[in-house]
Design a protein around this motif. Structure first.
Motif, mmCIF file in Angstrom:
data_model
loop_
_atom_site.group_PDB
_atom_site.id
_atom_site.type_symbol
_atom_site.label_atom_id
_atom_site.label_comp_id
_atom_site.label_asym_id
_atom_site.label_seq_id
_atom_site.Cartn_x
_atom_site.Cartn_y
_atom_site.Cartn_z
ATOM 1 N N HIS A 208 0.814 -1.241 0.000
ATOM 2 C CA HIS A 208 0.000 0.000 0.000
ATOM 3 C C HIS A 208 0.835 1.274 0.000
ATOM 4 C CE1 HIS A 208 -3.610 -2.301 0.460
ATOM 5 N NE2 HIS A 208 -3.109 -2.919 1.518
ATOM 6 N N GLU B 281 0.172 5.814 0.763
ATOM 7 C CA GLU B 281 0.804 6.547 1.862
ATOM 8 C C GLU B 281 1.099 7.979 1.422
ATOM 9 O OE1 GLU B 281 0.862 5.246 4.639
ATOM 10 O OE2 GLU B 281 0.873 3.068 4.348
ATOM 11 N N ALA C 216 0.150 8.122 9.265
ATOM 12 C CA ALA C 216 0.210 6.686 9.515
ATOM 13 C C ALA C 216 0.243 6.485 11.019
ATOM 14 C CB ALA C 216 1.459 6.092 8.877
ATOM 15 N N SER C 217 -0.346 5.373 11.461
ATOM 16 C CA SER C 217 -0.369 5.127 12.903
ATOM 17 C C SER C 217 1.048 4.813 13.378
ATOM 18 C CB SER C 217 -1.287 3.964 13.215
ATOM 19 O OG SER C 217 -0.700 2.774 12.742
ATOM 20 N N LYS D 24 2.269 1.258 12.397
ATOM 21 C CA LYS D 24 2.610 1.081 10.992
ATOM 22 C C LYS D 24 3.943 1.755 10.669
ATOM 23 C CE LYS D 24 -0.427 1.402 7.167
ATOM 24 N NZ LYS D 24 -1.735 1.927 6.718
ATOM 25 N N MET E 150 6.715 -0.265 11.869
ATOM 26 C CA MET E 150 6.918 -1.414 10.997
ATOM 27 C C MET E 150 7.738 -0.984 9.783
ATOM 28 S SD MET E 150 6.735 -4.534 10.610
ATOM 29 C CE MET E 150 5.559 -5.543 11.454
ATOM 30 N N TRP E 151 7.453 0.208 9.254
ATOM 31 C CA TRP E 151 8.230 0.696 8.115
ATOM 32 C C TRP E 151 9.680 0.973 8.508
ATOM 33 C CZ3 TRP E 151 7.676 -0.083 3.314
ATOM 34 C CH2 TRP E 151 6.405 -0.195 2.728
ATOM 35 N N GLU F 139 -6.312 -3.233 11.847
ATOM 36 C CA GLU F 139 -5.019 -2.689 11.442
ATOM 37 C C GLU F 139 -3.866 -3.634 11.762
ATOM 38 O OE1 GLU F 139 -3.205 1.751 11.403
ATOM 39 O OE2 GLU F 139 -2.662 0.443 13.059
ATOM 40 N N GLU G 62 -2.994 -5.594 8.943
ATOM 41 C CA GLU G 62 -2.257 -4.792 7.972
ATOM 42 C C GLU G 62 -0.770 -4.751 8.328
ATOM 43 O OE1 GLU G 62 -4.735 -1.453 7.346
ATOM 44 O OE2 GLU G 62 -3.233 -0.464 6.079
ATOM 45 N N LYS G 63 -0.491 -4.618 9.622
ATOM 46 C CA LYS G 63 0.909 -4.507 10.056
ATOM 47 C C LYS G 63 1.673 -5.803 9.837
ATOM 48 C CE LYS G 63 -0.549 -1.874 13.673
ATOM 49 N NZ LYS G 63 -0.584 -1.492 15.084
ATOM 50 N N LEU H 129 2.405 -6.136 6.209
ATOM 51 C CA LEU H 129 3.607 -5.429 5.744
ATOM 52 C C LEU H 129 4.839 -6.320 5.903
ATOM 53 C CD1 LEU H 129 3.286 -1.770 7.061
ATOM 54 C CD2 LEU H 129 3.167 -2.587 4.721
#
Lengths: 119, 329
Positions: free
Chosen positions: A72, A76, B26-27, B30, B33-34, B303, B306-307, B310
């Motif tokens: 995604h 972003e 973004a939370s 997240k 995580m990035w 969410e 989602e994490k 990723l």
């Protein structure tokens, strides 16, 4: 609500499209990897033969689809996108250049220099 | 009254700070995580670049990947380069697809669908891990066997048509009993001793001298592509003067495919990636059960799916690069 539903079917459609793209790219890579066409191996471009360039470009294309669609990244904000992608791209280019260049240098030392490995 | 400053002049500005401004939208989870994925990408690229360094350094001793990884289940003795890794790549890409589908179903708050897709993702991950174990098994066991010279180079055997020949095809069994040195025999100083290979060096040498159609192939790259194959006379000279050790399969010290570093990097990089897949599967299982007991339904947000998604895609991403640089290039 109706808008939500159509948005999500679009998202599902996009997922399958990306899956097909990734599969096709992988198939092309595998077929090229098995047959290794002479023309592509014998033609050299910027010190690397064409086949390897094709492999690397296809890999980066795959990485783009995985990160942009599956992770995604396309949804972003610009700031998040840039702080992740640019950092990685810059550092990886640097690292790869330095290590591969030095590796070639040492290979040449073994090959032409006083240190030999031929027994 | 004028002195009490209640406004900072940064209201409405994205990068103005304050606890309500969230420039990256973004939370926390997240974003972290990035962060993790970025640093882990750098770790993996360092490994792959180091692999490239060693390969370029020992270009004249590096094996051809197509010859190393040419097994496929139920196809014994059939030369099937790349098919198996391609299959593994598809399995991993497909489990990535089911993961995005789970994330998507999470956005719709559809618990049933999330459960199904998370389950499929876990299954895909487990199949991938099993495939990797099988790949390792073949790599460790080896196919043809080779001989190491005194200088630590690997020499392999081909017939006059250039086809690889296994040691078992030409080695001549001699009536000598070979005994493995073991610590229990009092040979505590021979800790380095490996189990006996299927044939002793003498047996390989005897078989080699007898069979006129077997040639030695070096690791050096030939001008016209492929590896250098010696003539029969040169082959005999190498075998009689330089052969030192019979090598079968692969371990961290030596392998029958080529330079020891090749196997070291193979074990380390695919092992480290496999470890990531393993932790990914474990985390996916935890999330799967959380979905089942309705944790995210009560939280009104999926969410968390989602994490981990990723992370799971990241594992897929790394495999795409490992696939290219280990098997293709």
């Amino acid at each position: 609500m109706a808008q939500d539903a159509s948005h999500s079917t679009n998202a599902v459609k996009r997922i399958w499209t990306v899956f097909v793209i990734l599969s096709v790219i992988t198939l092309v890579e595998v077929v090229l990897g098995i047959f290794r066409p002479e023309v592509l191996i014998n033609t050299s471009f910027l010190t690397m033969h064409l086949l390897n360039w094709i492999f690397i470009i296809l890999t980066i294309a795959k990485a783009y689809y995985i990160v942009w669609s599956f992770m995604h990244m396309e949804h972003e904000t610009k700031g998040l996108r840039r702080s992740v992608v640019w950092t990685v791209v810059f550092l990886v280019c640097y690292l790869t250049f330095i290590l591969l260049d030095e590796g070639t240098y040492i290979f040449n030392v073994y090959k032409d220099g006083y240190i030999q490995w031929k027994f | 009254m004028e002195a009490t400053v209640e406004k900072t002049g940064t209201e409405g500005k994205v990068w103005g700070g304050g606890h309500n401004s969230s420039p990256l939208k973004a939370s926390y989870g997240k974003l972290m995580m990035w962060f993790f994925i970025t640093s882990d990408t750098l770790t993996f690229s360092a490994f792959l670049a180091a692999y490239g360094f060693s390969r370029f350094k020992f270009l004249d001793a590096w094996p051809i990947a197509d010859e190393v990884f040419n097994h496929f289940p139920f196809l014994h003795g059939v030369d099937a380069p790349m098919y198996y890794v391609a299959l593994m790549t598809f399995i991993l890409i497909f489990s990535s697809v089911t993961m995005v589908l789970a994330v998507n179903a999470g956005h719709e708050m559809n618990k049933k669908k999330v459960t199904l897709y998370m389950f499929l993702t876990v299954v895909g991950g487990i199949i991938f891990l099993g495939s990797q174990a099988w790949e390792w098994k073949n790599f460790i066991k080896g196919t043809y066997g080779a001989v190491e010279t005194r200088g630590g180079r690997i020499i392999q055997f081909v017939n006059t048509e250039g086809k690889r020949v296994a040691l078992a095809d030409f080695a001549q069994p001699l009536p000598v009993v070979r005994e493995a040195h073991e610590a229990s025999n009092g040979l505590w100083y021979a800790a380095d001793e490996r189990p006996n290979p299927s044939f002793s060096l003498e047996e390989v040498k005897a078989g080699f001298t007898k069979n006129d159609n077997i040639l030695v192939r070096l690791q050096n790259n030939a001008e016209e592509g492929g590896k250098v194959v010696l003539s029969r006379e040169e082959s005999l000279a190498v075998m009689n003067n330089q052969a030192n050790l019979v090598v079968e399969g692969a371990n961290l010290t030596r392998n029958e495919y080529g330079h020891p570093l090749f196997a070291d990097f193979f074990f380390f990089i695919t092992g480290f990636h496999g470890f990531h897949v393993f932790t990914g599967v474990v985390i996916n299982i935890i999330i799967f059960f959380n979905v089942l007991i309705g944790t995210y339904e009560r939280r009104k947000s999926y969410e968390m799916v989602e994490k981990v998604g990723l992370y799971w895609h990241f594992v897929d991403l790394v495999w795409v690069f490992v696939f290219t640089f280990f098997y293709l290039v």
